[in-house]
Design an enzyme around this catalytic site. Structure first.
Site, PDB file in Angstrom:
ATOM      1  N   TYR A   1      -5.390   6.141  -9.010  1.00  0.00           N
ATOM      2  CA  TYR A   1      -6.539   5.335  -8.597  1.00  0.00           C
ATOM      3  C   TYR A   1      -7.800   5.761  -9.337  1.00  0.00           C
ATOM      4  O   TYR A   1      -8.609   4.922  -9.742  1.00  0.00           O
ATOM      5  CB  TYR A   1      -6.759   5.452  -7.084  1.00  0.00           C
ATOM      6  CG  TYR A   1      -5.809   4.604  -6.283  1.00  0.00           C
ATOM      7  CD1 TYR A   1      -6.164   3.314  -5.894  1.00  0.00           C
ATOM      8  CD2 TYR A   1      -4.559   5.078  -5.923  1.00  0.00           C
ATOM      9  CE1 TYR A   1      -5.297   2.524  -5.167  1.00  0.00           C
ATOM     10  CE2 TYR A   1      -3.676   4.291  -5.194  1.00  0.00           C
ATOM     11  CZ  TYR A   1      -4.056   3.021  -4.821  1.00  0.00           C
ATOM     12  OH  TYR A   1      -3.183   2.229  -4.109  1.00  0.00           O
TER      13      TYR A   1
ATOM     14  N   CYS B   1       0.815  -1.212   0.000  1.00  0.00           N
ATOM     15  CA  CYS B   1       0.000   0.000   0.000  1.00  0.00           C
ATOM     16  C   CYS B   1       0.851   1.265   0.000  1.00  0.00           C
ATOM     17  O   CYS B   1       1.679   1.452   0.890  1.00  0.00           O
ATOM     18  CB  CYS B   1      -0.902  -0.012   1.231  1.00  0.00           C
ATOM     19  SG  CYS B   1      -1.786   1.529   1.524  1.00  0.00           S
TER      20      CYS B   1
END
Length: 339
Positions: free
Chosen positions: A181, A50
């Site tokens: 994203y 992440c």
């Protein structure tokens, strides 16, 4: 980074909107939120996959907080209960005694809105989540935890440069950190094209800026560099193909490729990066985008350790401080995750 409410298959199937951190308590020197800085009291839960959690991993290393703030590393592959501790014996975190990070969330608040995200700071005595505010967490590590910093720790958020750092970080967040994203999880062509164009428009501007100076703000490493690095280091491995941010590869941009290699080869940055975790997480978890779960063999990682020549621009990575020592043995990245 957390799990989608409807499971991993929902990625890419509905409009993407990043949730705000629901738990925004702060651990501070004066303990004003009820959480004082205290060595050994808290556990940082992260995933090496992440980018938001990786900011905290790097900050903790640079500041030398390993002994004061223990760290749990979650499996890069989530299941329907999100982040899990299947890398540990008995599939259980050895300090918190839990199998899933969601258990610390539940101890703090039942039926909380949103998913289970990392980085998360957990209070060890109570087992309760303290914060999942990824934007504030690293700033507090730099400014509130100073009594526990190592000798020679750099000033990652110098007071005189904070306005400029904040501006740069806001631009990078909107267009790059979150922009990839928005492109990758877009559900329509127009939405995708707008996000992707924004990513490369900002990267072009950053290229011009970084052609003239070694670091984003001032002549030393700051929080701004950490936040850009965690996206750039993932760019060719996952964002270029998986998120369709493919106008060009980072390795094809002479300035940004040299910049990110400079950081990667700086102690505290590259020694926290696990390309195996990164690639397996994105390609196996986001089944809405990659339903086969196939993990690409490339790209070739050998270039990460090649000379970058950024030192010719001057700059002092750690300012008046010193580099961190090697990571503790239990936190070293396994060989399959390194170039």
């Amino acid at each position: 980074m957390g799990s989608a409410d409807d499971g991993n298959s929902s990625y890419g199937q509905k409009a993407f909107k990043r949730s705000k951190s629901h738990f925004a308590d702060r651990v501070t020197a004066d303990g004003r939120d009820g959480w004082p800085v205290e060595a050994g009291r808290y556990r940082l839960v992260v995933s090496r996959a992440c980018p938001w959690a990786s900011r905290a991993v790097i900050s903790r290393r640079l500041l030398g907080l390993e002994d004061a703030l223990s760290m749990a590393i979650a499996d890069p592959i989530q299941d329907d209960r999100s982040w899990r501790f299947t890398l540990d014996p008995d599939d259980r975190d050895p300090v918190l005694g839990i199998r899933y990070l969601s258990e610390a969330y539940d101890k703090r608040e039942s039926d909380y809105p949103g998913g289970v995200s990392v980085p998360a700071l957990v209070d060890v005595p109570s087992g309760k989540l303290v914060t999942n505010d990824y934007q504030q967490l690293t700033l507090d590590l730099a400014t509130e935890w100073t009594a526990l910093h190592r000798d020679g720790a750099p000033d990652l958020y110098p007071r005189a440069l904070r306005d400029e750092i904040d501006t740069v970080m806001a631009e990078v967040y909107e267009d790059v950190n979150n922009g990839v994203y928005r492109a990758g999880f877009a559900t329509g062509q127009e939405e995708y094209e707008e996000a992707c164009a924004g990513v490369f428009r900002r990267l072009d501007l950053l290229t011009s800026h970084l052609a003239r100076q070694r670091y984003l703000v001032g002549d030393t490493l700051t929080e701004a560099d950490i936040r850009l690095f965690t996206t750039l280091v993932r760019f060719d491995a996952v964002y270029h193909g998986h998120f369709k941010c493919n106008r060009w590869k980072l390795a094809e941009n002479e300035v940004l490729w040299a910049y990110v290699r400079d950081l990667y080869q700086t102690p505290g940055f590259g020694d926290t990066v696990d390309f195996d975790h990164i690639k397996r997480h994105y390609h196996q978890v986001h089944t809405g985008i990659n339903p086969t779960g196939i993990v690409p063999l490339g790209p070739d990682l050998a270039g990460w350790l090649t000379p970058h020549h950024r030192e010719e621009l001057g700059g002092r990575p750690f300012g008046d401080g010193t580099p961190p020592g090697p990571p503790p043995p239990q936190e070293q990245v396994p060989a399959q995750g390194r170039p």
